[in-house]
Design an enzyme around this catalytic site. Structure first.
Site: not given
Ligand code: PRP
Ligand code: URA
Length: 209
Positions: A104, A108, A200, A203
């Site tokens: 991603r 944006t 995340d 991560d």
């Protein structure tokens, strides 16, 4: 309109609590994601068709059942979908595995595709696209586009945690794809993270932050 199933099995909900907890470290996080994925696979395959077979036991003949119907394919969205793959494969060891690589764009929030490799007999398989997070839905929509472009006809989506925005995006783009979740959360924050979510996923799985 596609259906949305939120698995409320106590084991799934219990383990998800530890997955969400920010004090859970990488090793435990990875193990828990793997376990929950296996439990979700158990639930998602509930409607697989069976055929009657007879098997010879040491004592006689048993009228029994085997899974019939189409062959399965798993498609983890790289990277974080990898964390769910082995858990599902333990339940469905004969499944083939394809990969769709997407990240991603942090500015944006749009998905950028960098890799696609699917089983050759894509038209004959039922696919389960897997990713722990369904946030804006951009990545899942794009991964499913990618599969359909290559001939996939039957697709389900399995995620741990979703935001309502992501569910809506998938339902709008792919009304034929049912969505299977461990939790449907409240919203997205201004950075496109699921709230409360789990942070995340990539991560936390791979220890990259
Ligand atoms: C995360 C996650 C999904 C995506 C969800 O991946 O694993 O693929 O974001 O967000 P969306 O619904 O708004 O598209 P990320 O882009 O962080 O890539 P990574 O797995 O390589 O870390
Ligand atoms: N990707 C993640 O890993 N977590 C989120 O909350 C949203 C997107």
């Amino acid at each position: 309109m596609s259906k949305v199933f939120v698995f409320d099995h106590p084991l799934i909900q219990h383990k998800l609590t530890y997955i969400r907890d920010k004090s859970t470290g990488t090793k435990e996080f990875r193990e828990l994601v793997d376990e929950v994925a296996g439990l979700m696979a158990f639930e998602i395959t509930r409607d697989l068709p069976l055929k009657d077979v007879t098997v010879e036991t040491p004592v006689g003949q048993a009228a029994s059942k085997k899974i019939a119907g189409k062959k399965l394919g798993l498609v983890p969205i790289l990277r974080a979908g990898l964390g769910m793959t082995d858990g599902i494969l333990r339940m469905i060891p004969a499944a083939r595995v394809g990969h769709v690589g997407l990240y991603r764009d942090p500015e944006t929030l749009k998905p950028v595709e960098y890799y696609v490799k699917l089983p050759a007999d894509v038209k004959e398989r039922e696919f389960i696209v897997i990713d722990p997070m369904l946030a804006t839905g951009g990545s899942a929509v794009e991964a499913i586009n990618s599969l359909k472009k290559r001939g996939a006809r039957s697709i389900k989506l399995m995620c741990l945690v979703a935001a309502p925005e992501g569910v809506e995006a998938v339902q709008e783009a792919h009304p034929d794809v049912d969505i299977f979740l461990a939790a449907l959360d409240e919203k997205l924050n201004e950075k496109g993270y699921i709230v409360p979510g789990l942070g995340d996923a990539g991560d936390r799985l791979f220890g990259t932050k």
